[in-house]
Design an enzyme around this catalytic site. Structure first.
Site, PDB file in Angstrom:
ATOM      1  N   HIS A  14      43.146  39.117  38.020  1.00 41.78           N
ATOM      2  CA  HIS A  14      42.430  40.391  38.275  1.00 41.78           C
ATOM      3  C   HIS A  14      41.525  40.660  37.081  1.00 41.78           C
ATOM      4  O   HIS A  14      41.987  41.075  36.018  1.00 41.78           O
ATOM      5  CB  HIS A  14      43.417  41.559  38.454  1.00 41.78           C
ATOM      6  CG  HIS A  14      42.735  42.861  38.771  1.00 41.78           C
ATOM      7  ND1 HIS A  14      43.174  43.697  39.770  1.00 41.78           N
ATOM      8  CD2 HIS A  14      41.664  43.479  38.238  1.00 41.78           C
ATOM      9  CE1 HIS A  14      42.397  44.762  39.833  1.00 41.78           C
ATOM     10  NE2 HIS A  14      41.475  44.661  38.900  1.00 41.78           N
ATOM     11  N   HIS A  16      37.434  41.976  35.691  1.00 44.51           N
ATOM     12  CA  HIS A  16      36.077  42.510  35.871  1.00 44.51           C
ATOM     13  C   HIS A  16      35.173  41.894  34.813  1.00 44.51           C
ATOM     14  O   HIS A  16      35.356  42.140  33.619  1.00 44.51           O
ATOM     15  CB  HIS A  16      36.061  44.036  35.711  1.00 44.51           C
ATOM     16  CG  HIS A  16      36.949  44.745  36.679  1.00 44.51           C
ATOM     17  ND1 HIS A  16      36.514  45.176  37.915  1.00 44.51           N
ATOM     18  CD2 HIS A  16      38.267  45.057  36.609  1.00 44.51           C
ATOM     19  CE1 HIS A  16      37.525  45.748  38.557  1.00 44.51           C
ATOM     20  NE2 HIS A  16      38.603  45.694  37.800  1.00 44.51           N
ATOM     21  N   LEU A  17      34.216  41.074  35.267  1.00 45.84           N
ATOM     22  CA  LEU A  17      33.272  40.467  34.322  1.00 45.84           C
ATOM     23  C   LEU A  17      31.985  41.273  34.225  1.00 45.84           C
ATOM     24  O   LEU A  17      31.178  41.043  33.324  1.00 45.84           O
ATOM     25  CB  LEU A  17      32.935  39.034  34.754  1.00 45.84           C
ATOM     26  CG  LEU A  17      34.057  37.998  34.637  1.00 45.84           C
ATOM     27  CD1 LEU A  17      33.624  36.671  35.239  1.00 45.84           C
ATOM     28  CD2 LEU A  17      34.480  37.822  33.179  1.00 45.84           C
ATOM     29  N   ARG A  18      31.771  42.189  35.194  1.00 52.16           N
ATOM     30  CA  ARG A  18      30.498  42.925  35.296  1.00 52.16           C
ATOM     31  C   ARG A  18      29.364  41.933  35.606  1.00 52.16           C
ATOM     32  O   ARG A  18      29.611  40.826  36.053  1.00 52.16           O
ATOM     33  CB  ARG A  18      30.207  43.761  34.037  1.00 52.16           C
ATOM     34  CG  ARG A  18      31.379  44.621  33.537  1.00 52.16           C
ATOM     35  CD  ARG A  18      31.934  45.559  34.589  1.00 52.16           C
ATOM     36  NE  ARG A  18      32.854  46.538  34.015  1.00 52.16           N
ATOM     37  CZ  ARG A  18      33.755  47.208  34.710  1.00 52.16           C
ATOM     38  NH1 ARG A  18      33.889  47.003  36.026  1.00 52.16           N
ATOM     39  NH2 ARG A  18      34.535  48.089  34.124  1.00 52.16           N
ATOM     40  N   HIS A 137      43.459  47.940  45.726  1.00 52.98           N
ATOM     41  CA  HIS A 137      43.588  49.026  44.758  1.00 52.98           C
ATOM     42  C   HIS A 137      44.398  50.086  45.489  1.00 52.98           C
ATOM     43  O   HIS A 137      43.868  50.792  46.336  1.00 52.98           O
ATOM     44  CB  HIS A 137      42.220  49.568  44.312  1.00 52.98           C
ATOM     45  CG  HIS A 137      42.361  50.685  43.316  1.00 52.98           C
ATOM     46  ND1 HIS A 137      42.069  50.547  41.984  1.00 52.98           N
ATOM     47  CD2 HIS A 137      42.840  51.946  43.460  1.00 52.98           C
ATOM     48  CE1 HIS A 137      42.352  51.680  41.355  1.00 52.98           C
ATOM     49  NE2 HIS A 137      42.816  52.541  42.232  1.00 52.98           N
ATOM     50  N   HIS A 175      47.350  45.725  39.848  1.00 53.41           N
ATOM     51  CA  HIS A 175      47.645  46.617  38.705  1.00 53.41           C
ATOM     52  C   HIS A 175      48.662  47.712  39.029  1.00 53.41           C
ATOM     53  O   HIS A 175      48.352  48.887  38.973  1.00 53.41           O
ATOM     54  CB  HIS A 175      46.354  47.214  38.112  1.00 53.41           C
ATOM     55  CG  HIS A 175      45.373  47.815  39.082  1.00 53.41           C
ATOM     56  ND1 HIS A 175      45.731  48.559  40.184  1.00 53.41           N
ATOM     57  CD2 HIS A 175      44.017  47.788  39.091  1.00 53.41           C
ATOM     58  CE1 HIS A 175      44.644  48.959  40.813  1.00 53.41           C
ATOM     59  NE2 HIS A 175      43.595  48.504  40.178  1.00 53.41           N
ATOM     60  N   LEU A 220      42.589  53.245  35.729  1.00 51.19           N
ATOM     61  CA  LEU A 220      43.147  53.594  37.039  1.00 51.19           C
ATOM     62  C   LEU A 220      43.860  52.387  37.624  1.00 51.19           C
ATOM     63  O   LEU A 220      43.369  51.265  37.449  1.00 51.19           O
ATOM     64  CB  LEU A 220      42.033  54.078  37.977  1.00 51.19           C
ATOM     65  CG  LEU A 220      41.489  55.463  37.608  1.00 51.19           C
ATOM     66  CD1 LEU A 220      40.243  55.791  38.414  1.00 51.19           C
ATOM     67  CD2 LEU A 220      42.553  56.548  37.814  1.00 51.19           C
ATOM     68  N   ALA A 264      36.989  54.953  33.651  1.00 49.94           N
ATOM     69  CA  ALA A 264      38.332  54.349  33.689  1.00 49.94           C
ATOM     70  C   ALA A 264      38.232  52.851  33.468  1.00 49.94           C
ATOM     71  O   ALA A 264      37.451  52.173  34.141  1.00 49.94           O
ATOM     72  CB  ALA A 264      38.982  54.630  35.036  1.00 49.94           C
TER      73      ALA A 264
HETATM   74  N1  LIG Z   1      41.053  49.789  36.397  1.00 48.34           N
HETATM   75  C1  LIG Z   1      40.104  50.600  36.004  1.00 48.34           C
HETATM   76  O1  LIG Z   1      40.418  51.643  35.424  1.00 48.34           O
HETATM   77  N2  LIG Z   1      38.793  50.345  36.211  1.00 48.34           N
HETATM   78  C2  LIG Z   1      38.222  49.252  36.952  1.00 48.34           C
HETATM   79  C3  LIG Z   1      38.374  49.407  38.430  1.00 48.34           C
HETATM   80  C4  LIG Z   1      39.760  49.156  38.971  1.00 48.34           C
HETATM   81  O2  LIG Z   1      40.319  48.080  38.780  1.00 48.34           O
HETATM   82  O3  LIG Z   1      40.318  50.049  39.620  1.00 48.34           O
HETATM   83  C5  LIG Z   1      36.737  49.142  36.594  1.00 48.34           C
HETATM   84  O4  LIG Z   1      36.023  48.419  37.277  1.00 48.34           O
HETATM   85  O5  LIG Z   1      36.303  49.765  35.616  1.00 48.34           O
HETATM   86 ZN   LIG Z   2      40.421  46.280  38.276  1.00 45.31          ZN
HETATM   87 ZN   LIG Z   3      41.654  48.966  40.795  1.00 48.81          ZN
END
Ligand SMILES: NC(=O)N[C@@H](CC(=O)O)C(=O)O
Ligand SMILES: [Zn+2]
Ligand SMILES: [Zn+2]
Length: 345
Positions: A14, A16-18, A137, A175, A220, A264
């Site tokens: 899991h 996030h690389l953006r 999610h 998560h 989150l 978040a």
């Molecule tokens: N976990 C987070 O708080 N933020 C994540 C989104 C997500 O995984 O819910 C994000 O993309 O910033």
């Molecule tokens: Zn995430």
């Molecule tokens: Zn999430």
């Protein structure tokens, strides 16, 4: 005390690389030690179809270090317009492994997420038919449901029903943050798994709120009370095979975190496996790290385990206060603190 531990190379299930210029920083951070990563599709605009996912994958691969074997496993973002046909096309692309459910409004860039959750049965069946997973999610978005109760409400009101209706769908509760989620996953059969982040193992809501509000702990689903943190620690220490590593590393610029309406997400990819090693060591269950980080994820996804190894040594080092991501500055989780484990290069 152990001074070194060698484990099969891990993957991040899991991440996030953006997109855009920050890929220069986020991709090498994960590719340094992880072989594969499940790439979250919540870009602006989101990754909604196979073509967009493959293009995004190419932008990621362009930033992988020379000689790197990094394999980004792509994910489709479910919207109200996603069709079973789009899921079939994604499966046929060969690089898309799952679809992600963001209930609309639940988290960062989830505005285009699914609003009509009654469509989950149809979409879930299409995913199962095409050997793809559903990643969720798991939070409801109803205004009247307290933010600390949103995960449990999602399990009770949405997920239990979906699992019953589409039992052959492989589903990951991403998560997880509560005892309820840990128990839910344990009570299900082999098709339900969960990822656990470093922050939800290391912290509870007191860390975020006592003595002043600390925006770098805000993610989150939100950190819960200590009894929930304890339940997550217990489940990883138990070595349960349907719980696995997913950092949810989610960088936001310092100014967007330290803000009257802060974003978040915690940035952890800079030291993902070291952070987990520290936590498992503290919990006295370093012997469970390898399965959590390197076996349970691929086994659940039905993919081969990695065949090479990494070695972690007990060599304390200090986390920088900030990382320079070109135009953005990122404050990592555990900024300026000491991490006891380091991957031997
Ligand atoms: N976990 C987070 O708080 N933020 C994540 C989104 C997500 O995984 O819910 C994000 O993309 O910033
Ligand atoms: Zn995430
Ligand atoms: Zn999430």
């Amino acid at each position: 005390m152990k001074s070194a531990i060698t484990i099969t190379r891990p993957d991040d299930w899991h991440l996030h690389l953006r997109d855009g210029d920050v890929l220069k920083h986020t991709v090498p951070a994960t590719a340094q030690h992880m072989h594969r990563a499940i790439i979250m599709p919540n870009l602006k605009p989101p990754v909604k179809n196979a073509e967009q996912a493959l293009q995004y994958r190419n932008r990621i691969l362009a930033q992988a270090p020379q000689g790197s074997q990094f394999d980004p496993l792509m994910v489709l973002y479910l919207t109200d317009n996603t069709t079973p046909e789009m899921i079939r096309e994604a499966a046929q692309s060969g690089h898309i492994y799952a679809a992600k459910l963001y209930p609309a409004g639940a988290t960062t860039n989830s505005d285009d997420g699914l609003t009509d959750l009654s469509r989950l049965k149809e979409l879930g069946e299409a995913l199962a038919e095409n050997n793809m997973l559903l990643l969720v999610h798991g939070e409801v978005t109803d205004n009247h449901v307290d933010i600390f109760d949103r995960e449990k409400a999602f399990l009770d009101n949405i997920l239990a029903d979906l699992v019953a209706k589409v039992p052959n769908l492989k589903l990951v509760v991403e998560h997880i943050t509560t005892k309820d989620a840990a128990e839910f996953v344990q009570s299900q059969g082999d098709n339900v798994g969960a990822t656990i982040t470093p922050q939800h193992l290391s912290y509870n809501r007191n860390d975020m709120l006592v003595g002043g509000i600390k925006p770098h702990f805000y993610c989150l689903p939100i950190l819960k009370r200590n009894t929930h943190q304890q339940a997550l620690q217990d489940v990883v220490a138990s070595g349960h095979k349907r719980f696995f590593l997913g950092t949810d590393s989610a960088p936001h610029a310092k100014g967007a975190k330290e803000n009257a309406c802060g974003c978040a997400g915690c940035y952890t990819a800079y030291a993902a496996i070291e952070l987990y090693a520290d936590i498992f060591d503290e919990l006295g269950c370093l012997d469970k790290l390898e399965a959590f980080a390197s076996f349970n994820g691929p086994d659940f996804y039905g993919l081969p385990r990695n065949t090479d190894t990494i070695t972690l040594v007990n060599e304390p080092w200090q986390v920088p206060a900030e990382f320079d991501f070109g135009s953005d500055v990122i404050v990592p989780l555990r900024a300026t603190e000491t991490i006891n484990w380091k991957v031997k290069s």
